[in-house]
Motif scaffolding. Structure first.
Motif, PDB file in Angstrom:
ATOM      1  N   UNK B  31      39.376  32.872  97.133  1.00  0.00           N
ATOM      2  CA  UNK B  31      40.063  33.412  95.959  1.00  0.00           C
ATOM      3  C   UNK B  31      39.329  33.202  94.657  1.00  0.00           C
ATOM      4  N   UNK B  32      38.164  32.578  94.691  1.00  0.00           N
ATOM      5  CA  UNK B  32      37.532  32.196  93.419  1.00  0.00           C
ATOM      6  C   UNK B  32      37.153  33.390  92.560  1.00  0.00           C
ATOM      7  N   UNK B  76      29.939  24.900  99.979  1.00  0.00           N
ATOM      8  CA  UNK B  76      29.388  23.548  99.901  1.00  0.00           C
ATOM      9  C   UNK B  76      29.014  23.024 101.283  1.00  0.00           C
ATOM     10  N   UNK B  77      29.867  23.289 102.284  1.00  0.00           N
ATOM     11  CA  UNK B  77      29.581  22.791 103.627  1.00  0.00           C
ATOM     12  C   UNK B  77      28.400  23.514 104.242  1.00  0.00           C
ATOM     13  N   UNK B  79      25.895  24.776 102.596  1.00  0.00           N
ATOM     14  CA  UNK B  79      24.670  24.300 101.933  1.00  0.00           C
ATOM     15  C   UNK B  79      24.259  22.939 102.463  1.00  0.00           C
ATOM     16  N   UNK B  80      25.239  22.116 102.851  1.00  0.00           N
ATOM     17  CA  UNK B  80      24.937  20.748 103.274  1.00  0.00           C
ATOM     18  C   UNK B  80      24.633  20.653 104.764  1.00  0.00           C
ATOM     19  N   UNK B  96      23.401  26.211  96.408  1.00  0.00           N
ATOM     20  CA  UNK B  96      23.549  25.103  95.462  1.00  0.00           C
ATOM     21  C   UNK B  96      23.202  25.505  94.035  1.00  0.00           C
ATOM     22  N   UNK B 100      29.603  26.014  90.805  1.00  0.00           N
ATOM     23  CA  UNK B 100      29.688  24.578  90.554  1.00  0.00           C
ATOM     24  C   UNK B 100      30.148  23.902  91.824  1.00  0.00           C
ATOM     25  N   UNK B 101      30.087  22.582  91.835  1.00  0.00           N
ATOM     26  CA  UNK B 101      30.553  21.841  93.010  1.00  0.00           C
ATOM     27  C   UNK B 101      31.978  22.193  93.383  1.00  0.00           C
ATOM     28  N   UNK B 102      32.825  22.325  92.378  1.00  0.00           N
ATOM     29  CA  UNK B 102      34.233  22.640  92.636  1.00  0.00           C
ATOM     30  C   UNK B 102      34.395  24.025  93.261  1.00  0.00           C
ATOM     31  N   UNK B 103      33.684  25.000  92.661  1.00  0.00           N
ATOM     32  CA  UNK B 103      33.815  26.374  93.156  1.00  0.00           C
ATOM     33  C   UNK B 103      33.238  26.493  94.557  1.00  0.00           C
ATOM     34  N   UNK B 104      32.159  25.776  94.811  1.00  0.00           N
ATOM     35  CA  UNK B 104      31.539  25.857  96.143  1.00  0.00           C
ATOM     36  C   UNK B 104      32.451  25.281  97.215  1.00  0.00           C
ATOM     37  N   UNK B 105      33.318  24.350  96.839  1.00  0.00           N
ATOM     38  CA  UNK B 105      34.271  23.807  97.803  1.00  0.00           C
ATOM     39  C   UNK B 105      35.370  24.799  98.155  1.00  0.00           C
ATOM     40  N   UNK B 106      35.675  25.669  97.226  1.00  0.00           N
ATOM     41  CA  UNK B 106      36.779  26.609  97.412  1.00  0.00           C
ATOM     42  C   UNK B 106      36.282  27.935  97.994  1.00  0.00           C
TER      43      UNK B 106
END
Lengths: 181, 329, 710
Positions: B31-32, B76-77, B79-80, B96, B100-106
Motif C-alpha cells: 500500500x505504500x 527489506x527482506x 535485499x537482506x 536499499x 527508507x527502511x520503514x517503507x522497505x518493510x511495508x
C-alpha cells in the motif's frame, strides 16, 4: 456499501477492538480513535517518518498502512517503548544528547532507531554496507554488517526520518551510544 | 479518498476472480504507493483486494542456480536475503537505495515494480496529465520536468518509472510470473513496463486483474560482479535522477559479457542493449565505455530542464563500468 | 542563606524531554476532545479571478457532512489584514487560496467531500514571475515598508559609483535565492471550539497573544473571549508567527457547530500555499577595493516579492551596512507585488538570503585580490558600526574567524581551485561571516508569584517552538530570583497568562527574559522592603513589562559568527557532499549550552539544506508550487549531514539586556550557504551564484568527455 469495519489492534501491549472507516490508516486509528498520539502526522505520505511505529516488530510508516489491512496487528509506539514509565535506553540517550528540539519527529526517530539497530544486528545490509560511494563521512565502503555500525551506516539507515529542527548531528551519537552497549 | 470495498480471498484465483468483476478495483499489497495515491485522489479504486498474505513472501533457490522472489516479499527482506546479496548484489543495492527502511518493510516486491511515476503533475489532480486522465494533455513537457525522461518519450508523456528494483531486474533478464483472468503467464522484465506512446495511462503490459505472483532471476554467474549506482539530489531517501545497473564478465581485460540498464531516464527501466552490444568482445577501458554510453544515449531527447541527464547518465555509466572493471574479483 | 548555583550556563536537559521522547507532550491537534468534528479546506484551482458558481450538492449529500463553508455563507469579518479576509468575497488572488471548507463527522469524510465541492471561475491573467520583474520593470517595483524601525530599508553613504569606477579591484555579481518553504514537521493545526460567547483555540503558533488579538478583532470579540493555547509546537521557523486563513477558517467552522470542537490540520501539500515562505530574491553585489583588499565601496541591491493582499518584505540587504568598513556604501531593496501567496518570516529573515550574496561576493573579492578570505575580512573590520556610527556593544567577528580557522585547520590552504582530490572526489574548503542583530520585540509582560512554600510560579504567554524556551526561561527566572531552579515553575503557551511577543527574531530571551528578570527584581525588592524578606502567608505576586533598554541608542548590537565548510564534489557526477561544517559564534552569554548548541547546529544544517537542497519550484503557468511535498521539496536528510562542530566565543556584553544574551536561533544559518558555495568554488573552480547548488550546475553538459568544472 458498508464503509466501516471492525478491527483488533494490540497497541503498546493493550488490545483494542474498534470500528473504523475502511479508509482509516493505522496512524489515524491510533491518533483519532485510540487517543494514542505518540506517532505523529508530518506528511501523511511516507515522506518524513514521523509516524513510524513497530508493526509486528518491524518499523513502518503507519500513515500508509490501512487499519483494515492490519487487523490483529501488534503495534508499538514510542510510548510503548517506555515500559511502566521507565524510559528506553534510546529515549534516555536522545535526552542526554539533546537529539531533538521541537520533539515532533522524535517518537518516530526513536522507534526507527530501535528497530534499525535490530535490523543491523540481524545482519541486514544498508546502501552503505553494500558499497554506496557517496556518504558524507569516509566515503562509505564495506563496513561490517554485524556488530558495530559506522556513523555513515546510522545516517543512511535513519534517512527515512526527517528532522526539520535538524538535530541529526545529535541523533547519530545518541544512537551510537546505545549501539555500542 | 473515495470509499471502497475491502476484500480478501483465500486463493490467488479467488482474488483474481474478485477483481475481474470490478473494472475499477485494485490489488492491495503493502500500500505504500497505492494508499498514497488514493489520498491524493489520483487513484480511486472502488474495491481493494488484499493480496499481501496471498502470494509468497519468500525468497527461494530455483533448480539450475536461479532465484525466485515471492511477490509479497518485503523489499527489506529481499535485499537482506543471502541468495540475493551473493548472487545478484545489484538487486540488493537497488532495493536499499530506494525509499527508507520503514517503507522497505511495508512495500512488497511486486508493488515496487508497479508503483506509479512521481511526476508532480501526475500526482496533482488539479493539473492536466495524460497518464492520469488520458487526453487532458501533459503539463510536464512545458513545466517542471527536471526528474523526467530523456529516452523513449512521447508527445503525450515524459514520465519516468520510479522503481530502482525494476532497473536491476531488467538488466538481469528477470521474468515476472503472473496469474490473471486468462491463466498464468511469464513476462520478461524488459517487456513488463511499456513506453508511453499514445497510451501513457498504461504503465505495464499487465491486464486488469492480472496478479504478479513471483519474480524469477535466471542464473547469471557473472552477476556477482554487479553494481547498482544511483545518483540523486539527496544522499539518501530520494528518487533517482539517473541510476545504472550493470554486471560485467571480464577476461584478460576484454568484456566477455555485460548487462546494463538505466533508471530515471525513461517510462520503463531502460535496458541498454546498444551499449551492451558495443561492449561485448571489446576492451574494458574508459574509451570504449564512453563510446558505448554515448551510443546508448544518442537517441536521447531531453527537455530544457533535464538536459543534464544526458551527460549525467553517460558519466555515471562510465564510472560504474570502470568501478566494476577495476574492482576486486 | 546560601547563594544557589547559577542556573544560567548549566547545560540542562530540556525539561519536556521525557514527554517528547515518548510522544506524550501534547501538540495542538492532540488535545483530547469529546465529539470532535473535522474540517478540510477547499482551495482555488486558479490564480486570479472570481468564483462564479458553487455547487455543494454532492458534498453536502455525503453522509456525515455537517456543513460546507464558502464565501456565500461565511460569517462577515472585521479586519484590514488581507491574510485574514477568508471567504469574504468571490475574489481569488492566488492559486491555492482557501475558498471553502467542509465540516464532517470524520476526517475521511471531510476530505472526500471537500473534493466534491465544485467551483466555477472566471479566470483573469496572473503574474507570478519575479524574474520577469528584474530587468526594466522598476516602475512596477516598490520600495517596501520598513520591517524593523531601527533599520532603514535603503541606505546610502558617500559616492558609490565614483568609488567603484576608480577602484583597483572590482566585483560585480548577481545572485539568486529560491522560494523556500518552512516545512515544520508539524503542519499547521487547530482545534477550535465556540464556547457560546467566545473561542477556545488550540493551535500551533509562535505567538498566542497575537493570534488572540487577530481572531478577536476579526470576529468583533473582546480579546478576553478568545483563549489561545499552544502547549507544544512541532517546529515553526517563522511560519507560525502571523495568523493566516487556516485559523480563520477553523474559527468560522466552530461558529457553525457550537459546542463541538473543530479539528483542522493542513495537509503537507496545503502548507506550501497556506503558511508563507521565504521570498525568492534576485540580488546584485558590487564591491570595489584597493589591491590590498581594503573596501572603498559596497553596493547591495535586492528584488523580492510579496502578494497583492498584504505586503511582507524580507530585508535581505539589512546585514550589509553592519558588516564591513567602506566609506561608500549603498543598499537598495524593491518588492514586486505578484499574484502569489504572501511570504513571511523564515529563520534569519533577510540575513539568510542577503549574506549568501554578500559573503559569496567577499570570497570573489578575496580571489580577485589574491588574499586569504579570512584576511580580507579582517582588513575590512570596522571600528564603529559603519551606518549608525555607534560603537558595537560587542563585536567579535575577527575572534570567531581566527578561532574557527584554528579549529577547522584552515591553514595551510592552497587557494587554487581543483587542487585537492581523493578517489574521484574534488575537495574544497570555504569560509563566510555571519551576523544577526540583537532584537527586542515589544509587548511582553511576566508575572511571578511566590507562595509561602517558597515555590515560584512564572507566568508568561510565550511559546516553546522547540528552541528550549521553557528550559532557558526557567534558568533566567531562577537566577533573577536568586533561587535554586528546583523552586521555579514556569508556565507558558496560554493567552490567559500575561501577554508576550511572538517567538521570533532570536528575541525570546531578550524580550521575555527581560520581563521575567524585571518581575523577579521587583518581587525580591518587595519581599525585602515590604515583608522583611519573608513570604507573606497569602504569597506575593508581581507583574512587570520588558523594561526599556537605555543603551539601544548608544550602541549597535549584533551577534557575529564564522562559518567553515569542507565539501567533496564527485568529478564525474557532480554529486556534492559536505563532510564537515564548523561554526564559531559570538552571541553573548549562553543561557543553556546544551540547547543553545542545538539551536546553532540546527541553523547550520538549515544552511546546508539551503545550499544544496531546498527550492520551491513555481509553475509560472498555473501559479503554484509544483513540488509541494517532502518527497519533492528536499530538506537535508540524516545522510546529508556530516560532522558539525559548534563553538562560541565567551562574550560578556552588559548592554544588550540584563541576561547579557544575544539570541542563537537565527545566526546559525547565516553565512552557512555562502561557506558551502565558496568551498564548492574552491573544490571545482565553478562559482554557483544561484541556489541551490545541485549537481547539474557542476556538470558540463555540452562538452562530451569533459568532467566536473574541467
Amino acid at each position: 456499501m458498508s464503509t466501516e469495519v471492525e478491527v483488533t489492534l494490540r497497541v503498546d501491549g493493550t488490545p483494542h477492538r474498534l470500528t473504523v472507516d475502511v479508509r482509516t490508516t493505522l496512524l489515524d486509528a491510533l491518533r483519532e480513535r485510540l487517543g494514542n498520539t505518540s506517532a505523529k502526522k508530518g506528511c501523511d505520505h511516507g515522506q518524513c517518518g514521523a509516524c513510524t511505529v513497530l508493526l509486528n516488530g518491524r518499523r513502518v510508516n503507519s500513515c500508509l498502512a490501512l487499519a483494515v489491512a492490519h487487523d490483529g496487528a501488534e503495534i508499538v509506539t514510542a510510548a510503548g517503548l517506555a515500559l511502566d514509565g521507565e524510559l528506553h535506553p534510546m529515549q534516555r540517550a536522545f535526552i542526554r544528547h539533546d537529539a531533538f528540539q521541537c520533539g515532533y519527529c522524535t517518537p518516530g526517530q526513536i522507534v526507527s532507531a530501535v528497530a534499525m539497530l535490530a535490523e543491523a544486528e540481524a545482519g541486514w545490509p544498508s546502501a552503505v554496507t553494500m558499497g554506496e560511494p557517496a556518504g558524507v563521512g569516509s566515503g562509505g565502503g564495506d563496513g561490517p554488517t554485524v556488530g558495530t555500525v559506522t556513523d555513515d551506516e546510522v545516517r543512511e539507515r535513519m534517512s527515512g526520518n526527517l528532522c526539520r529542527c535538524a538535530a541529526y548531528a545529535n541523533i547519530v551519537p545518541a544512537i551510537q551510544e546505545v549501539a555500542r552497549r | 479518498m473515495r470509499t471502497f470495498r475491502y476484500e480478501r480471498s483465500s486463493s490467488v484465483s479467488g482474488a483474481v476472480a474478485l477483481l475481474a468483476e470490478a473494472p475499477h478495483g485494485a490489488f492491495l499489497g503493502g500500500g505504500t504507493n497505492l494508499v498514497d495515491l488514493m489520498k491524493l485522489g489520483v487513484a480511486q479504486p472502488d474495491l481493494l483486494v488484499d493480496v499481501r498474505r496471498l502470494v509468497s513472501d519468500r525468497v527461494e533457490e530455483l533448480p539450475g542456480g536461479g532465484v525466485r522472489i515471492g511477490a509479497g516479499t518485503p523489499n527489506s527482506e529481499c535485499a537482506a536475503h543471502p541468495l540475493v546479496r551473493q548472487r545478484y548484489p545489484m538487486v540488493s543495492q537497488a532495493l536499499l537505495s530506494g525509499a527508507s527502511g520503514q517503507l522497505r518493510n511495508l512495500a512488497t516486491t511486486a508493488g515496487n515494480l508497479l508503483q506509479r511515476t512521481r511526476c508532480p503533475y501526475f500526482q496533482d489532480i488539479t493539473t492536466a496529465c495524460n497518464k492520469r486522465e488520458p487526453g487532458t494533455g501533459c503539463s510536464a513537457i512545458e513545466g517542471h520536468h527536471r526528474d523526467l525522461a530523456i529516452l523513449g518519450t512521447s508527445p503525450e508523456c515524459v514520465a519516468t518509472h520510479p522503481s530502482d528494483l525494476a532497473v536491476a531486474l531488467a538488466a538481469l533478464d528477470a521474468t515476472v510470473r503472473t496469474h490473471g483472468p486468462g491463466g498464468e503467464r511469464v513476462i520478461s522484465m524488459t517487456e513488463l513496463h511499456r513506453l508511453p506512446g499514445p497510451e501513457p495511462q498504461r504503465d505495464t503490459v499487465l491486464q486488469h486483474g492480472e496478479l504478479i505472483t513471483a519474480i524469477d532471476l535466471p542464473p547469471a554467474p557473472f552477476a556477482t560482479r554487479s553494481h547498482f549506482r544511483k545518483v540523486r539530489d539527496r544522499a539518501s531517501y530520494a528518487f533517482a535522477l539517473v541510476a545504472v545497473a550493470a554486471a560485467i564478465d571480464l577476461a584478460d581485460g576484454v568484456v566477455r559479457d555485460v548487462r546494463i540498464a538505466l533508471g530515471g531516464v525513461a517510462h520503463k527501466p531502460w535496458r541498454a542493449y546498444r551499449a551492451e552490444e558495443l561492449l561485448r568482445g571489446g576492451p574494458a577501458d574508459e574509451e570504449r565505455f564512453r563510446q558505448a554510453a554515448e551510443a546508448e544515449l544518442a537517441d536521447a531527447r531531453p527537455m530544457p530542464g533535464n538536459a543534464f541527464k544526458v551527460p549525467l547518465a553517460r558519466n555515471t555509466l562510465v564510472a560504474t563500468l570502470l568501478d566494476l572493471a577495476g574492482g576486486p574479483r | 542563606m546560601t547563594t544557589p548555583v547559577p542556573a544560567i550556563g548549566q547545560p540542562l536537559d530540556r525539561f519536556d524531554g521525557a514527554e517528547k521522547v515518548r510522544g506524550l507532550a501534547p501538540y495542538a491537534f492532540e488535545h483530547p476532545v469529546e465529539h470532535p468534528v473535522y474540517l478540510f479546506a477547499v482551495q482555488s484551482t486558479i490564480a486570479v479571478g472570481r468564483i462564479t458558481a458553487i455547487d455543494c450538492s454532492q458534498a453536502s449529500a455525503r453522509p456525515g457532512v455537517l456543513a460546507v463553508l464558502t464565501h456565500q455563507n461565511a460569517p462577515r469579518l472585521s479586519t484590514d489584514n488581507g491574510e485574514l479576509r477568508t471567504l469574504q468575497s468571490d475574489e481569488v488572488t492566488f492559486r491555492g487560496q482557501i475558498v471553502g471548507g467542509v465540516i464532517a463527522e470524520t476526517s475521511e469524510i471531510a476530505r472526500d467531500a471537500a473534493g466534491l465541492v465544485r467551483m466555477d471561475y472566471e479566470e483573469r491573467p496572473h503574474n507570478v514571475d519575479l524574474r520577469g520583474e528584474v530587468p526594466g520593470h522598476r516602475e512596477r517595483l516598490k520600495v517596501p515598508d520598513e520591517v524593523l524601525p531601527i533599520f532603514p530599508m535603503d541606505t546610502s553613504e558617500g559616492d558609490v559609483d565614483a568609488a567603484l569606477a576608480s577602484a583597483a579591484v572590482r566585483v560585480d555579481s548577481r545572485y539568486s535565492t529560491p522560494w523556500y518553504t518552512h516545512n515544520a514537521l508539524e503542519p499547521h493545526t487547530t482545534i477550535a471550539c465556540w464556547t457560546g460567547d467566545g473561542f477556545t483555540l488550540r493551535l500551533s503558533t509562535q505567538g498566542v497573544t497575537g493570534i488572540q488579538a487577530a481572531v478577536a478583532g476579526a470576529f468583533r470579540l473582546d480579546p478576553s473571549r478568545v483563549r489561545v493555547i499552544s502547549p507544544h509546537v512541532g517546529g515553526a521557523f517563522g511560519s507560525k508567527v502571523y495568523p493566516r486563513a487556516d485559523v480563520v477558517l477553523a474559527a468560522m467552522a466552530a461558529r457553525l457547530v457550537p459546542g463541538r470542537p473543530v479539528k483542522f490540520a493542513l495537509t503537507r501539500q496545503q502548507t506550501f500555499s497556506q503558511t508563507g515562505y521565504r521570498p525568492p530574491t534576485f540580488q546584485r553585489v558590487r564591491l570595489g577595493a584597493g589591491s590590498d583588499g581594503r573596501l572603498v565601496a559596497i553596493e547591495h541591491n535586492a528584488i523580492e516579492q510579496t502578494s497583492k493582499i498584504r505586503q511582507f518584505a524580507e530585508h535581505s540587504t539589512r546585514a550589509t551596512p553592519s558588516m564591513y568598513a567602506a566609506p561608500n556604501r549603498r543598499t537598495q531593496q524593491w518588492v514586486a507585488e505578484l499574484d502569489v501567496p504572501t511570504p513571511t518570516i523564515m529563520r534569519a529573515p533577510g540575513e539568510a538570503s542577503g549574506m549568501f550574496a554578500l559573503e559569496s561576493a567577499m570570497d570573489e573579492l578575496a580571489i580577485a585580490c589574491d588574499l586569504d578570505p579570512i584576511e580580507l575580512r579582517i582588513r575590512n573590520e570596522p571600528q564603529v558600526h559603519p551606518h549608525f556610527q555607534l560603537p558595537f556593544s560587542s563585536r567579535n567577528l575577527v575572534a570567531c574567524l581566527q578561532e574557527g580557522a584554528r579549529r577547522f585547520g584552515w591553514e595551510p590552504r592552497d587557494p587554487t581551485p581543483r587542487a585537492r582530490r581523493d578517489g574521484g572526489w574534488l575537495i574544497g574548503t570555504g569560509v563566510a561571516a555571519a551576523t544577526y542583530p540583537v532584537l527586542r520585540l515589544p509587548g511582553s509582560k511576566a508575572t511571578i508569584r511566590v507562595g509561602p512554600d517558597g515555590r515560584y510560579l512564572v507566568l508568561i504567554a510565550a511559546v516553546d517552538i522547540g528552541t528550549g524556551t521553557r528550559t532557558a526561561l526557567t534558568q533566567v527566572a531562577a537566577d533573577a530570583l536568586q533561587v535554586d531552579i528546583e523552586q521555579v515553575d514556569l508556565r507558558l503557551g496560554d493567552s490567559t497568562y500575561p501577554p508576550a511577543a511572538e517567538e521570533g527574531a532570536s528575541a525570546g530571551i531578550t524580550s521575555w527574559g527581560a520581563a521575567i528578570h524585571e518581575a523577579a527584581d521587583q518581587l525580591r525588592q518587595r519581599l525585602t522592603t515590604e515583608h522583611g524578606g519573608t513570604v507573606p502567608a497569602d504569597g506575593l505576586e508581581v507583574t512587570a513589562d520588558t523594561p526599556d533598554n537605555p543603551y539601544l541608542k548608544q550602541y549597535a548590537m549584533h551577534s557575529f559568527g564564522a562559518q567553515f565548510a569542507e565539501v567533496r564534489v564527485n568529478e564525474r557526477t557532480g554529486e556534492i557532499r559536505v563532510p564537515r561544517q564548523l561554526g564559531v559564534f559570538a552571541c553573548g552569554r549562553i543561557v543553556n549550552p546544551k540547547t543553545a548548541r542545538s539551536q546553532l547546529l540546527g541553523g547550520m544544517t538549515w544552511g546546508l539544506s539551503m545550499a544544496l537542497h531546498e527550492q520551491s519550484v513555481l509553475d509560472l503557468r498555473f501559479g503554484h508550487v509544483v513540488n509541494h511535498d517532502l518527497a519533492q521539496y528536499h530538506i537535508s536528510s540524516n545522510a546529508d549531514v556530516g560532522a558539525i562542530e559548534v563553538h562560541w566565543i565567551e562574550e560578556d556584553d552588559p548592554y544588550v539586556n540584563p541576561m547579557r544574551t544575544k539570541g542563537v536561533g537565527e545566526i546559525g544559518i547565516v553565512g552557512a550557504a555562502a561557506a558551502i558555495a565558496n568551498a564548492v568554488y574552491h573544490a571545482t573552480g565553478v562559482r554557483i551564484r544561484d541556489l541551490p547548488i545541485t549537481l547539474d550546475k557542476l556538470l558540463p553538459g555540452d562538452r562530451p568527455g569533459s568532467e566536473v568544472g574541467g
